[in-house]
Write a protein that holds these residues in place. Structure first.
Motif, PDB file in Angstrom:
ATOM      1  N   MET A  98       0.837  -1.213   0.000  1.00  0.00           N
ATOM      2  CA  MET A  98       0.000   0.000   0.000  1.00  0.00           C
ATOM      3  C   MET A  98       0.870   1.261   0.000  1.00  0.00           C
ATOM      4  N   GLY A  99       0.382   2.308  -0.606  1.00  0.00           N
ATOM      5  CA  GLY A  99       1.061   3.604  -0.525  1.00  0.00           C
ATOM      6  C   GLY A  99       0.738   4.244   0.814  1.00  0.00           C
ATOM      7  N   LEU A 100       1.241   5.439   1.030  1.00  0.00           N
ATOM      8  CA  LEU A 100       1.026   6.115   2.304  1.00  0.00           C
ATOM      9  C   LEU A 100      -0.391   6.677   2.416  1.00  0.00           C
ATOM     10  N   MET A 101      -1.032   6.954   1.247  1.00  0.00           N
ATOM     11  CA  MET A 101      -2.334   7.601   1.293  1.00  0.00           C
ATOM     12  C   MET A 101      -3.437   6.588   1.512  1.00  0.00           C
ATOM     13  N   SER A 102      -4.348   6.895   2.415  1.00  0.00           N
ATOM     14  CA  SER A 102      -5.469   5.984   2.638  1.00  0.00           C
ATOM     15  C   SER A 102      -6.550   6.260   1.602  1.00  0.00           C
ATOM     16  N   GLU A 103      -7.495   5.322   1.504  1.00  0.00           N
ATOM     17  CA  GLU A 103      -8.565   5.502   0.532  1.00  0.00           C
ATOM     18  C   GLU A 103      -9.393   6.749   0.860  1.00  0.00           C
ATOM     19  N   GLY A 104      -9.661   6.959   2.142  1.00  0.00           N
ATOM     20  CA  GLY A 104     -10.483   8.100   2.551  1.00  0.00           C
ATOM     21  C   GLY A 104      -9.858   9.422   2.139  1.00  0.00           C
ATOM     22  N   LEU A 105      -8.536   9.524   2.334  1.00  0.00           N
ATOM     23  CA  LEU A 105      -7.824  10.762   2.001  1.00  0.00           C
ATOM     24  C   LEU A 105      -7.920  11.031   0.497  1.00  0.00           C
ATOM     25  N   THR A 106      -7.736   9.968  -0.293  1.00  0.00           N
ATOM     26  CA  THR A 106      -7.815  10.115  -1.748  1.00  0.00           C
ATOM     27  C   THR A 106      -9.208  10.598  -2.151  1.00  0.00           C
ATOM     28  N   GLN A 107     -10.234   9.984  -1.525  1.00  0.00           N
ATOM     29  CA  GLN A 107     -11.623  10.343  -1.842  1.00  0.00           C
ATOM     30  C   GLN A 107     -11.886  11.818  -1.572  1.00  0.00           C
ATOM     31  N   VAL A 108     -11.167  12.395  -0.583  1.00  0.00           N
ATOM     32  CA  VAL A 108     -11.383  13.806  -0.240  1.00  0.00           C
ATOM     33  C   VAL A 108     -10.557  14.713  -1.152  1.00  0.00           C
ATOM     34  N   LEU A 109      -9.285  14.342  -1.360  1.00  0.00           N
ATOM     35  CA  LEU A 109      -8.349  15.250  -2.050  1.00  0.00           C
ATOM     36  C   LEU A 109      -8.772  15.572  -3.478  1.00  0.00           C
ATOM     37  N   ILE A 110      -9.216  14.547  -4.214  1.00  0.00           N
ATOM     38  CA  ILE A 110      -9.506  14.770  -5.644  1.00  0.00           C
ATOM     39  C   ILE A 110     -10.641  15.781  -5.840  1.00  0.00           C
ATOM     40  N   PRO A 111     -11.827  15.552  -5.200  1.00  0.00           N
ATOM     41  CA  PRO A 111     -12.886  16.556  -5.408  1.00  0.00           C
ATOM     42  C   PRO A 111     -12.522  17.925  -4.850  1.00  0.00           C
ATOM     43  N   VAL A 112     -11.762  17.959  -3.753  1.00  0.00           N
ATOM     44  CA  VAL A 112     -11.374  19.258  -3.181  1.00  0.00           C
ATOM     45  C   VAL A 112     -10.529  20.040  -4.178  1.00  0.00           C
ATOM     46  N   ALA A 113      -9.549  19.347  -4.792  1.00  0.00           N
ATOM     47  CA  ALA A 113      -8.694  20.028  -5.784  1.00  0.00           C
ATOM     48  C   ALA A 113      -9.540  20.553  -6.934  1.00  0.00           C
ATOM     49  N   ALA A 114     -10.512  19.738  -7.381  1.00  0.00           N
ATOM     50  CA  ALA A 114     -11.355  20.166  -8.495  1.00  0.00           C
ATOM     51  C   ALA A 114     -12.174  21.394  -8.111  1.00  0.00           C
ATOM     52  N   LEU A 115     -12.723  21.382  -6.893  1.00  0.00           N
ATOM     53  CA  LEU A 115     -13.542  22.522  -6.462  1.00  0.00           C
ATOM     54  C   LEU A 115     -12.690  23.773  -6.279  1.00  0.00           C
ATOM     55  N   VAL A 116     -11.464  23.593  -5.791  1.00  0.00           N
ATOM     56  CA  VAL A 116     -10.550  24.735  -5.663  1.00  0.00           C
ATOM     57  C   VAL A 116     -10.294  25.336  -7.047  1.00  0.00           C
ATOM     58  N   GLY A 117     -10.089  24.459  -8.036  1.00  0.00           N
ATOM     59  CA  GLY A 117      -9.869  24.939  -9.398  1.00  0.00           C
ATOM     60  C   GLY A 117     -11.051  25.747  -9.902  1.00  0.00           C
ATOM     61  N   ILE A 118     -12.265  25.229  -9.668  1.00  0.00           N
ATOM     62  CA  ILE A 118     -13.463  25.946 -10.130  1.00  0.00           C
ATOM     63  C   ILE A 118     -13.589  27.278  -9.392  1.00  0.00           C
ATOM     64  N   GLY A 119     -13.328  27.251  -8.078  1.00  0.00           N
ATOM     65  CA  GLY A 119     -13.399  28.483  -7.284  1.00  0.00           C
ATOM     66  C   GLY A 119     -12.414  29.520  -7.786  1.00  0.00           C
ATOM     67  N   PHE A 120     -11.193  29.072  -8.081  1.00  0.00           N
ATOM     68  CA  PHE A 120     -10.150  29.997  -8.551  1.00  0.00           C
ATOM     69  C   PHE A 120     -10.569  30.614  -9.892  1.00  0.00           C
ATOM     70  N   ALA A 121     -11.153  29.768 -10.767  1.00  0.00           N
ATOM     71  CA  ALA A 121     -11.601  30.268 -12.072  1.00  0.00           C
ATOM     72  C   ALA A 121     -12.669  31.343 -11.891  1.00  0.00           C
TER      73      ALA A 121
END
Length: 761
Positions: A1-24
């Motif tokens: 396994m990598g260091l990242m847990s499944e839960g963290l991955t589930q949070v990070l991806i949509p957060v990054a996408a929403l940050v991108g939309i917010g920045f735009a």
């Protein structure tokens, strides 16, 4: 396994996408602060706030200029919106029909049975039926098509919103205008990257509700997302390209060559259609195109990973590695954008191009660090990839190199393109110099430049392919393509900046602004030409890697053990595939030529028949020209589109998977060369003309002011280059990717029922 847990991955991806939309949206808000209406402006010292120039503008007062800008902007915006709506109506019908074809073909693999069946790769397990794959592939296709259309449409909206604002800001100085144009480009870049990521992420999680543990079926059906994105991009690119170039060529030939009036003169009937075309082709088309690349490289990487040990051991964060890289890309590009808008300020015209180039460099350096972080935290320290039946053990730092080499190859391609198309360097200056002896030498030099500019990008792509394939087989190539596209937000920002500043120049000319302002917008535009060429370079380079990855996925899905060039089945495919880019280019070039012919006749008719048009007392009929472009592009985009969409279906069904593999390889190998040389030849001719017009050096002044013989020769070169750089060149990269992704989606059908002709013989 990598260091990242499944839960963290589930949070990070949509957060990054929403940050991108917010920045735009935040950048959009900043652009909207520039006022374009003169009604609210009669209060406290509005004029002082807007104009900081010492001498007043000749002939028109500030309010009238603002009102004119607002009118022209409305005309452009309405033209672009109505064209896109008409185009999307046709595409809607196509999407429904093609979605039905996908469902029929894939559903028929096992005679529409609803029984579960053994998996294709992991033989011991039971997977969901082929019918489910047919249904979900169709849904993914529709989602991809929708996102692609949305990307293009939003880009066009922000571009037509920003063009007049850039013109008005140019009165305060070149720095302010640059920031407005660049911010608007960033809006498009971030919306596209974030939307693409978000929709893909949500689709995977929704499909999972049905598929559960059957990851093989899940990621196979997700490939439909890439197919949807690219098929819309093809029609958007071809349709938009024919539209913009018919207007551009028509306006240039009659206006500049015959009538000797400046480029965006309001007396020219085709001038509104020309400016609409910039938004339809270069913004909406480019947006859909890069979204398609992005969707496909993600799909290719996900599909290849799902049949490796990552997929079989259900390691969620390692499986989502491609998505995490894209999330990282959004964050990196966000920091990079601030460098251009807030950290360094542009004071002088000469700083524009270096700033845009610096954007590429900064994002690449930061992203390299970002990839390292992602590779070591998301991936297990070693895992197994299946490389055509052989198991290959891969360590996580191998993948860091794969992604990085794709990223840096992109930078090399970008910089090479810039060297060959910017008028700051000798290649374009040599082309400009050859205009002294007329148009023929200009054409010869321009073609030679285009062919020569292919060399370095091809070596860069070859090295990237060799390294990434040696390290991590097909998965390596898929993530290398993703690496090249990981900084897509910045790449699109500098790309969309080009058409926006082109439009700003057109509006300045049409609104009758002072010479000083037109000079500033011209400087922005010349830099924009180069960045647009860089964007096309990226699109072509990534298309080569993406389609190779898709090709690999197709070969393993179709169950081909080895593609042998010496078997006649494969070789005939190879040679026919290599011919396709030429056939496709012939269609698109001829379409532009015939549409431009109609446009030239209409513009001439108006100049001859409308009394007082040349004197500026009568208004031209812009609407007829817009209609000519619209009708031509909608009618003419169908044959090239059909060629690309039908070839894999016909080759796979009648001749089987081996011949189809040959066709894909052939079109990839020849398409990349044709695309790069076409884009760069066109870009070089355009900038050679701008070089002579700007008269910035002794050499350029010697070649003449506007209207000299050398300048007329340069205009002819530019006009020939228009369909090359904006219609056939950029559409070719979609041809390469689209045929590959379509073959992958239909692979189960071809493997089961393909090759009818050879079965009958």
């Amino acid at each position: 396994m990598g260091l990242m847990s499944e839960g963290l991955t589930q949070v990070l991806i949509p957060v990054a996408a929403l940050v991108g939309i917010g920045f735009a949206l935040f950048q959009w808000f900043l652009v909207s602060k520039v006022r374009v209406s003169s009604e609210s402006g009669l209060d406290n010292g509005y004029k002082d706030r807007l104009i900081e120039e010492d001498e007043p503008e000749e002939g028109i007062d500030a309010d009238e200029a603002v009102a004119k800008c607002a009118d022209i902007q409305n005309a452009i915006s309405e033209g672009a919106t109505s064209f896109l709506f008409t185009e999307y109506k046709y595409l809607g019908i196509f999407t429904v029909v093609f979605g039905f074809i996908i469902f029929l073909f894939l559903g028929s693999v096992n005679g529409f049975s609803t029984q579960s069946e053994p998996c294709t790769y992991n033989k011991g397990n039971i997977c969901k039926p082929a019918l489910a794959n047919a249904f979900f592939s169709t849904i993914a296709f529709l989602l991809g098509a929708l996102t692609s259309v949305l990307s293009g449409f939003l880009g066009m909206k922000i571009a037509t919103y920003a063009n007049a604002r850039t013109t008005l800001e140019a009165r305060k100085g070149v720095g302010k205008a640059f920031i407005t144009a660049f911010r608007s480009g960033a809006v498009m870049g971030f919306l596209l990257a974030a939307n693409g990521l978000l929709v893909l992420y949500v689709s995977i999680n929704v499909f999972k509700l049905y598929y559960g543990d059957d990851w093989e079926g899940l990621y196979e059906s997700i490939t439909g997302y890439g197919l949807g994105g690219s098929s819309m991009a093809l029609f958007g690119r071809v349709g938009g390209g024919i539209y913009t170039k018919a207007a551009d060529v028509g306006a240039d030939l009659v206006g500049k060559v015959e009538r000797n009036i400046p480029e965006d003169d309001p007396r020219n009937p085709a001038v509104i259609a020309d400016n609409v075309g910039d938004n339809v082709g270069d913004i909406a088309g480019m947006g859909s195109d890069l979204f398609g690349s992005y969707a496909e490289s993600s799909c290719a990487a996900l599909f290849v990973a799902s049949i490796s040990s990552i997929g079989i051991s259900h390691d969620y964060s390692a499986m989502s590695y491609p998505l995490i890289i894209s999330s990282m890309g959004i964050v990196v590009c966000l920091i990079t954008t601030l460098f251009a808008t807030d950290i360094f300020e542009i004071k002088d015209v000469t700083e524009i191009e270096p700033t845009l180039k610096r954007q590429l460099l900064i994002s690449t350096i930061l992203m390299t660090a970002g990839i390292a972080i992602v590779s070591f935290s998301a991936l297990p320290s070693e895992f197994t990839l299946y490389d055509f039946g052989i198991e290959k053990v891969v360590k996580n730092w191998y993948l860091f190199f794969c992604v990085s080499i794709g990223l840096w190859a992109g930078l090399v391609i970008g910089y090479t393109t810039e060297y060959y198309t910017s008028n700051a360097y000798s290649p374009v200056q040599d082309v400009a110099d050859s205009c002294r002896t007329g148009a023929a030498t200009n054409v010869i030099f321009g073609l030679a430049l285009g062919y020569k500019s292919v060399i370095i990008p091809i070596f860069a792509i070859a090295i990237a392919i060799y390294v990434s394939f040696s390290l991590a087989a097909m998965y390596g190539i898929a993530v290398a393509a993703l690496g090249m596209l990981s900084t897509i937000a910045t790449g699109l920002a500098i790309d969309a900046y080009g058409p926006i500043s082109d439009n700003a120049g057109g509006i300045a000319e049409m609104a009758g602004m002072s010479h000083k302002i037109r000079e500033r917008t011209d400087a922005l535009d010349a830099a924009g030409n180069t960045t647009a060429a860089i964007g096309k370079g990226f699109a072509i380079g990534s298309a080569a890697l993406v389609s190779l990855a898709l090709f690999g996925a197709f070969v393993s899905r179709a169950g081909i053990k080895v593609v042998d060039v010496l078997t006649p089945k494969v070789f005939i495919g190879l040679i026919v595939g290599a011919m396709l880019p030429y056939w496709f280019s012939a269609m698109t070039m001829k379409s532009v030529g015939s549409a431009a012919l109609k446009m030239v006749e209409e513009v001439r008719r108006q100049f001859n028949n409308i009394p007082g048009l040349m004197e500026g007392t009568a208004k031209p009929d812009y609407a007829t020209c817009v209609k000519i472009s619209t009708d031509a592009s909608l009618k003419e985009m169908i044959p090239p589109g059909a060629l690309v969409m039908l070839t894999p279906l016909i080759a796979g069904t009648l001749f089987g998977v081996e011949t189809l593999a040959g066709v894909l390889a052939g079109s990839l190998v020849s398409g990349v060369q044709v695309a790069i040389s076409a884009s760069n030849t066109g870009g070089a001719w355009d900038n050679a003309k701008k070089y002579i017009e700007a008269g910035a050096t002794e050499h350029a002044r010697m070649l003449g002011p506007k209207g000299s013989d050398a300048h007329k020769a340069a205009v002819i070169g530019d006009t020939i280059g228009d369909p090359l750089k904006d219609t056939s060149g950029p559409s070719l990269n979609i041809l390469i990717k689209l045929m590959a992704v379509e073959s992958l989606v239909f692979a189960p059908f071809f493997a089961a029922h393909g090759g009818l002709l050879f079965k009958l013989l």
